[in-house]
Design a protein around this motif. Sequence first.
Motif, PDB file in Angstrom:
ATOM      1  N   ASN A 144      10.715  19.223 -26.322  1.00 41.07           N
ATOM      2  CA  ASN A 144      10.025  20.508 -26.463  1.00 41.07           C
ATOM      3  C   ASN A 144       8.726  20.437 -27.261  1.00 41.07           C
ATOM      4  O   ASN A 144       8.285  21.444 -27.828  1.00 41.07           O
ATOM      5  CB  ASN A 144      10.950  21.556 -27.095  1.00 41.07           C
ATOM      6  N   ALA A 145       8.105  19.271 -27.315  1.00 39.46           N
ATOM      7  CA  ALA A 145       6.802  19.170 -27.965  1.00 39.46           C
ATOM      8  C   ALA A 145       5.757  19.881 -27.114  1.00 39.46           C
ATOM      9  O   ALA A 145       5.862  19.934 -25.885  1.00 39.46           O
ATOM     10  CB  ALA A 145       6.416  17.706 -28.152  1.00 39.46           C
ATOM     11  N   LYS A 146       4.751  20.443 -27.741  1.00 42.10           N
ATOM     12  CA  LYS A 146       3.653  21.076 -27.020  1.00 42.10           C
ATOM     13  C   LYS A 146       2.699  19.995 -26.513  1.00 42.10           C
ATOM     14  O   LYS A 146       2.351  19.077 -27.252  1.00 42.10           O
ATOM     15  CB  LYS A 146       2.922  22.058 -27.927  1.00 42.10           C
ATOM     16  N   ILE A 147       2.284  20.107 -25.254  1.00 43.64           N
ATOM     17  CA  ILE A 147       1.511  19.057 -24.603  1.00 43.64           C
ATOM     18  C   ILE A 147       0.188  19.618 -24.101  1.00 43.64           C
ATOM     19  O   ILE A 147       0.160  20.613 -23.374  1.00 43.64           O
ATOM     20  CB  ILE A 147       2.285  18.456 -23.417  1.00 43.64           C
ATOM     21  N   LEU A 148      -0.910  18.975 -24.490  1.00 49.08           N
ATOM     22  CA  LEU A 148      -2.222  19.255 -23.926  1.00 49.08           C
ATOM     23  C   LEU A 148      -2.632  18.037 -23.111  1.00 49.08           C
ATOM     24  O   LEU A 148      -2.810  16.952 -23.645  1.00 49.08           O
ATOM     25  CB  LEU A 148      -3.256  19.515 -25.032  1.00 49.08           C
ATOM     26  N   TYR A 149      -2.775  18.228 -21.799  1.00 51.46           N
ATOM     27  CA  TYR A 149      -3.022  17.120 -20.870  1.00 51.46           C
ATOM     28  C   TYR A 149      -4.430  17.305 -20.298  1.00 51.46           C
ATOM     29  O   TYR A 149      -4.688  18.244 -19.539  1.00 51.46           O
ATOM     30  CB  TYR A 149      -1.966  17.171 -19.763  1.00 51.46           C
ATOM     31  N   LEU A 150      -5.354  16.402 -20.652  1.00 48.62           N
ATOM     32  CA  LEU A 150      -6.743  16.490 -20.221  1.00 48.62           C
ATOM     33  C   LEU A 150      -7.047  15.391 -19.208  1.00 48.62           C
ATOM     34  O   LEU A 150      -6.733  14.224 -19.449  1.00 48.62           O
ATOM     35  CB  LEU A 150      -7.696  16.359 -21.415  1.00 48.62           C
ATOM     36  N   CYS A 151      -7.666  15.762 -18.083  1.00 49.75           N
ATOM     37  CA  CYS A 151      -7.982  14.809 -17.030  1.00 49.75           C
ATOM     38  C   CYS A 151      -9.411  14.990 -16.547  1.00 49.75           C
ATOM     39  O   CYS A 151      -9.979  16.077 -16.646  1.00 49.75           O
ATOM     40  CB  CYS A 151      -7.047  14.995 -15.826  1.00 49.75           C
TER      41      CYS A 151
END
Length: 284
Positions: A144-151
Motif C-alpha cells: 500500500n505504498a503511494k506510487i508516482l510513476y513517471l514515463c
Amino acid sequence: MFGSTGGLAEFRAVLMASRGFACFALAYLRCDDLPTSLADIDFDYFLDAVDWLASHPSVQPGGIGVVGTSKGGELAFLLGMATDQVSEFSRLRTSNVNIPSAASIGEGSVVPRCIQLDDLYKSGRDFWKGFENQILLHQAWTNNAKILYLCGEDDGVWRTDFANTFIGTCPEEKRKNIELIIYPGTGHLIEPPYVPVFTSWNNKTLGVDPGVSKDPLLRKRDVTTPFVLKLSVIDDHVPFADFHMATTVVLASDRLERWYKHNTVRRIVVREGSLRGTLFLPAE
C-alpha cells in the motif's frame, strides 16, 4: 538510486535536501568496492539501506520514500514489495520486469525470473525487444505504498506499454495509491528542471554503447559547487558545433550560477558496513 550505469549520483538527493528532505543517495553498482555486474547485486543490501535510513535520528518515523531512475526505479518497486518501511516511492522511467540482479524477497519468496543479458545485447538500444513475450510484472502495490510513476512517451529503451500494463494488472482497490504520468516528447531520463541534459549515453555495465555525440553534454558530479551556465546573444543562427568559431559575433553574454546544494545542507559521506552513498541533511 540511479540506473544500471552505476556510480553515485547525488544531484537529485541534494536538490531535495535543499527543499527540506533528509535524503540518502545510495550507490549499488560500479562504485568503490561495490559489484560491477548486475548479476552480483544482493537485494539485502537495499533492505539494509532502508533500515539504516529509517532508523537515522534525523529522519522522521513513519516510513521513508524511495526515488529510483531506470534500474533504480525497478529496485524501488521491489522495495515497495519487500518492506512496509517504504511508504511512498517515485519510479522514473523504467520497466516492470526484473533484469539480472535482485534475488529473494522474504523467506521462500522469489522475485520473478531474470531475463538474460544476451536478450539485451541482441536487442541493442531498444532493450524492451529483449523482453517481448516474457513480461513479468512487479506487484509493487503489495504494501500500500503511494506510487508516482513517471514515463517518457518517446523512450527508446523501455516501452510505455509496460507502465499501462502495470496499471491494468493492479487490483482496483489499490489503484488509488498510484499516479501514472506519461510526458510527450520525452525520452528515457526525466531529470529535474535546469540540470544539464544529454542526448546519448554509454552503459559499461551492460556493454551497450548507442554512440556518443560529437559534443556530449556531461552531468556535473560535484554538487557542492554551482553549475556554471554562460548565455550568449549572437548576431545570427549558429549551430552548436560552430559556436566557438572565430567568425561568430557575440553581441552580449552573461555568466550564471545554478546551485544544487543550499548552503545550510550538510553533506555526509556514508560508509556504514557495506553501504556506500551520501546523506544530505537540511537545516534543522
